[in-house]
Design a protein around this motif. Structure first.
Motif, PDB file in Angstrom:
ATOM      1  N   ARG A   1      -2.330  -6.638  -3.134  1.00 59.25           N
ATOM      2  CA  ARG A   1      -2.212  -5.248  -3.296  1.00 59.25           C
ATOM      3  C   ARG A   1      -1.350  -4.884  -4.658  1.00 59.25           C
ATOM      4  O   ARG A   1      -0.259  -5.542  -4.622  1.00 59.25           O
ATOM      5  N   ALA A   2      -1.797  -4.294  -5.534  1.00 56.35           N
ATOM      6  CA  ALA A   2      -0.907  -4.036  -6.827  1.00 56.35           C
ATOM      7  C   ALA A   2       0.073  -3.174  -6.582  1.00 56.35           C
ATOM      8  O   ALA A   2       0.199  -2.446  -5.797  1.00 56.35           O
ATOM      9  N   HIS A   3       1.299  -3.626  -7.084  1.00 54.75           N
ATOM     10  CA  HIS A   3       2.797  -3.074  -6.887  1.00 54.75           C
ATOM     11  C   HIS A   3       2.507  -1.540  -7.476  1.00 54.75           C
ATOM     12  O   HIS A   3       1.927  -1.180  -8.546  1.00 54.75           O
ATOM     13  N   ARG A   4       3.015  -0.724  -6.545  1.00 55.64           N
ATOM     14  CA  ARG A   4       2.945   0.816  -7.139  1.00 55.64           C
ATOM     15  C   ARG A   4       4.401   1.307  -6.984  1.00 55.64           C
ATOM     16  O   ARG A   4       5.277   0.726  -6.184  1.00 55.64           O
ATOM     17  N   SER A   5       4.849   2.141  -7.958  1.00 57.54           N
ATOM     18  CA  SER A   5       6.105   2.607  -7.767  1.00 57.54           C
ATOM     19  C   SER A   5       6.273   4.005  -6.869  1.00 57.54           C
ATOM     20  O   SER A   5       5.168   4.532  -6.824  1.00 57.54           O
ATOM     21  N   GLY A   6       7.454   4.090  -6.709  1.00 60.06           N
ATOM     22  CA  GLY A   6       7.730   5.349  -5.903  1.00 60.06           C
ATOM     23  C   GLY A   6       7.020   5.722  -4.726  1.00 60.06           C
ATOM     24  O   GLY A   6       6.938   6.363  -3.796  1.00 60.06           O
TER      25      GLY A   6
END
Length: 127
Positions: free
Chosen positions: A122-127
């Protein structure tokens, strides 16, 4: 079996946007396999985030509930082969070799693993 890499553990501890994606693998303690190098990486990162040593050790206690796999000579050789073949850094090579040896799914948000067999990315997502 499930191997959860350092990026996923840190996301879980921070209750980040992808924490729920990793929760099932982390919380299934009977099927949790933990490479010893993940303990090193998570502890070091928690300390670098200015967490107290007590807080960092408490977090590591959760990792140690799983089946901790030490880096032995055969695993090191398998990791070196994977690292050379896939151009992976040392820790990533050890994590992947541990997952393969354990016939486990590897849970991660580290893009080095994207597209590999038996990886739940799962791609890293901000906030």
């Amino acid at each position: 079996m499930n191997v959860v890499d350092s990026s996923a553990w840190l996301e879980y501890f921070a209750d980040g946007p992808n924490a729920a994606f990793f929760a099932a693998a982390i919380e299934d303690k009977a099927r949790l396999v933990v490479p010893s190098i993940v303990i090193y990486e998570v502890f070091r990162r928690l300390l670098s985030l200015q967490r107290s040593e007590t807080e960092a050790l408490t977090a590591i206690g959760l990792l140690r509930v799983g089946n901790v796999i030490e880096l032995d000579a055969p695993l090191a050789l398998a990791a070196a082969r994977l690292g050379a073949d896939l151009k992976l850094p040392l820790a990533d090579s050890v994590v992947l070799a541990t997952a393969q040896r354990s016939e486990a799914l590897l849970w991660t948000q580290d893009s080095d693993f994207e597209g590999l067999a038996n990886v739940r990315y799962r791609a890293h997502r901000s906030g």
